[in-house]
Design an enzyme around this catalytic site. Structure first.
Site, PDB file in Angstrom:
ATOM      1  CB  CYS A 162      -0.934  -0.001   1.203  1.00  0.00           C
ATOM      2  SG  CYS A 162      -1.935   1.489   1.335  1.00  0.00           S
ATOM      3  CB  CYS A 190      -3.444   2.500  -1.313  1.00  0.00           C
ATOM      4  SG  CYS A 190      -3.540   0.811  -0.749  1.00  0.00           S
ATOM      5  CE  LYS A 235      -5.051   3.834  -5.987  1.00  0.00           C
ATOM      6  NZ  LYS A 235      -5.468   2.439  -6.031  1.00  0.00           N
ATOM      7  CE1 TYR A 274      -7.307  -2.223  -6.573  1.00  0.00           C
ATOM      8  CE2 TYR A 274      -8.057  -4.491  -6.689  1.00  0.00           C
ATOM      9  CZ  TYR A 274      -7.248  -3.527  -6.128  1.00  0.00           C
ATOM     10  OH  TYR A 274      -6.361  -3.870  -5.136  1.00  0.00           O
ATOM     11  CD  GLU A 293      -7.541   1.795  -8.619  1.00  0.00           C
ATOM     12  OE1 GLU A 293      -8.371   2.078  -7.748  1.00  0.00           O
ATOM     13  OE2 GLU A 293      -6.418   1.300  -8.347  1.00  0.00           O
ATOM     14  CG  HIS A 351     -30.701  20.573  -3.803  1.00  0.00           C
ATOM     15  ND1 HIS A 351     -30.725  19.691  -4.857  1.00  0.00           N
ATOM     16  CD2 HIS A 351     -30.970  21.799  -4.327  1.00  0.00           C
ATOM     17  CE1 HIS A 351     -31.023  20.348  -5.962  1.00  0.00           C
ATOM     18  NE2 HIS A 351     -31.171  21.634  -5.676  1.00  0.00           N
ATOM     19  CD  GLU A 385     -29.937  16.490  -4.182  1.00  0.00           C
ATOM     20  OE1 GLU A 385     -31.095  16.713  -3.799  1.00  0.00           O
ATOM     21  OE2 GLU A 385     -29.198  17.361  -4.683  1.00  0.00           O
TER      22      GLU A 385
END
Length: 466
Positions: free
Chosen positions: A46, A51, A54, A180, A184, A455, A460
């Site tokens: 990581c 992670c 990246k 993934y 990515e 909003h 929402e």
């Protein structure tokens, strides 16, 4: 055999996120702990090749996108350029600082850092260099590594680790794999300006995620110019020295219409993203007779991270369940609490259900719980109801291009308990965490409906779906 040189309460093999979290928590409970790591840098995949770096590259690519959007808001940015080498140096310096922080944290917690590769002698002893360490509790948290396919010339390509070694930006990239990691990195390459082709064995991408994510991601990546070779099987790579694009990648097509047809194209970078495998080779697991291994070599453990060898534990990527950094950290802390925290932690374990995760693609996506297909298999189709929506984020009201945002809520039973949430679009990476808490607590569709919407936001839509 060399005499036992050092005695500990707990030995952690692997200085990645899970191992470090477990070691530090055990030390906080008063245990005498050693962490064994042979790579020369703490933090594991990581921090060093996953992670963290990246996300730095993703952030840079997101700035490129923002600059493109700016003119549609009347903002003149002027001439821009991108220096891959500059960003790499800054990113590497950041990672090095993190390595130092990890090492200082071990010192602060009085955890001994042993630089070397551990191999088992038996269930209580491991050898590191010429030293034997002994403990009644040993955790295997050695992580994993990228798989290189067995095709001719595979060594001419790079893997996801090698992505972070690139000193300059490739002009034309082949990304082989559509999970993934491949998606990515393909998105980062393309947004920075590389020509990108993704090779996938099926008509789909992100096959382990709900189709609303994979299909929407595919649509948007094609819109921004990423090419896809679907139903393809890579045959090999050849190098032509001196050529502008020196790597020739060949592949066959597996559709019924084109079965057996072969093609080739030239690139200056081929990136393998075809999966990962556990790091077990150096452990000498033969010294632990009967230790259970999974089909792909993972070290199996029960819900408490116990392997079938007493006093030996497994977690993180080498364990192979929900291979995510926060999962390894949480499981490691729970294990340390159970082993060294006293009676109140006797049943401490990680619940692997409803773990949220995000894809830092272009656009971002996030998911928690079951896909629609998994939910129908688990509860029966008659017990499942799906709410979904698709719209354009207000950010793109001023732009001529309209990247999609899509959301799916999967519920079950008369109470409409939420068992899956799948999001893709701008900001979904940050939206998901709070809804992950709600789903973990057993939220129903009515609970979502009872929350007043904020909003104007994309989030929402999750509490207003009909």
């Amino acid at each position: 055999m060399a005499p036992v040189s050092k005695l500990f309460d707990f030995i952690v093999i692997g200085g990645g996120s899970g191992g470090m979290a477990c070691a530090r928590r055990a030390a906080a409970h008063g245990a005498k702990v050693a962490v064994v790591e042979g790579s020369g840098r703490l933090g594991g995949t990581c921090v060093n090749v996953g992670c963290v770096p990246k996300k730095v590259m993703f952030n840079g690519a997101s700035i490129v996108e923002a600059i493109e959007d700016a003119k549609h808001y009347g903002i003149s940015v002027g001439a821009t350029s991108f220096d891959w080498s500059f960003l790499k140096q800054a990113r590497d310096a950041y990672v090095k600082r993190l390595n130092g922080i990890y090492e200082r944290n071990l010192t602060k917690e009085s955890v001994e850092y042993v630089d070397g590769t551990a191999s088992f002698i038996n269930s209580t002893d491991v050898k590191v260099n010429d030293v034997v360490l002994r403990a009644n509790h040993i955790l295997i948290a050695t992580g994993g590594h990228p798989i290189i396919p067995r095709v001719s010339g595979a060594e001419l390509g790079i893997d996801s680790d090698g992505f972070f070694d690139l000193e300059s930006q490739p002009k034309k990239v082949a990304v082989v794999g559509s999970g993934y990691i491949g998606i990515e990195l393909a998105g980062i390459f393309k947004t920075f300006g590389s020509d990108v082709t993704v090779f996938t064995r099926t008509p789909h991408i992100l096959r382990h995620h709900d189709p609303i994510i994979g299909d929407t991601m595919l649509q948007e990546m094609k819109r921004i110019g990423v090419r896809f070779e679907h139903n393809s099987s890579v045959l090999g790579v050849k190098k032509h020295d001196g050529a502008h694009l020196p790597l020739e990648l060949s592949w066959s097509t597996t559709t019924a219409a084109d079965a057996g047809a072969t093609s080739s194209d030239s690139f200056d970078c081929v990136l393998w993203a075809v999966g990962r495998a556990p790091n077990t080779r150096a452990l000498n697991l033969e010294a632990l007779p009967g230790i259970e291994r999974g089909r792909h070599g993972h070290i199996l453990a029960d819900e408490f991270q116990n392997t079938n060898v007493k006093g030996v534990y497994s977690l993180g990527d080498v364990f192979g369940k929900s291979e995510l950094t926060p999962v390894a950290i949480a499981a490691g802390r729970k294990l340390a609490d159970r082993l060294f925290g006293g009676e109140q932690y006797t049943n401490s374990k990680l619940d692997y259900v409803n773990i949220p995760t995000v894809i830092f693609g272009h656009p971002t996506a996030g998911t928690v719980g079951l896909t629609e297909e998994q939910a129908r298999d688990a509860y029966g189709s008659d017990s499942i109801k799906v709410y979904q929506t698709r719209f354009t984020n207000m950010h793109n009201a001023m732009t001529p291009y309209k990247p999609p945002t899509a959301m799916k809520l999967v519920v079950t039973g008369p109470q409409e308990k939420v068992v899956g949430l799948h999001l893709i679009g701008r900001g979904c990476d940050e939206i998901l965490q709070g809804f992950g808490v709600a789903i973990k607590m057993g939220a129903t569709k009515k609970d979502f409906d009872n929350c007043v919407a904020i909003h104007p936001t994309s989030a929402e839509e999750i509490v207003t779906m009909r």
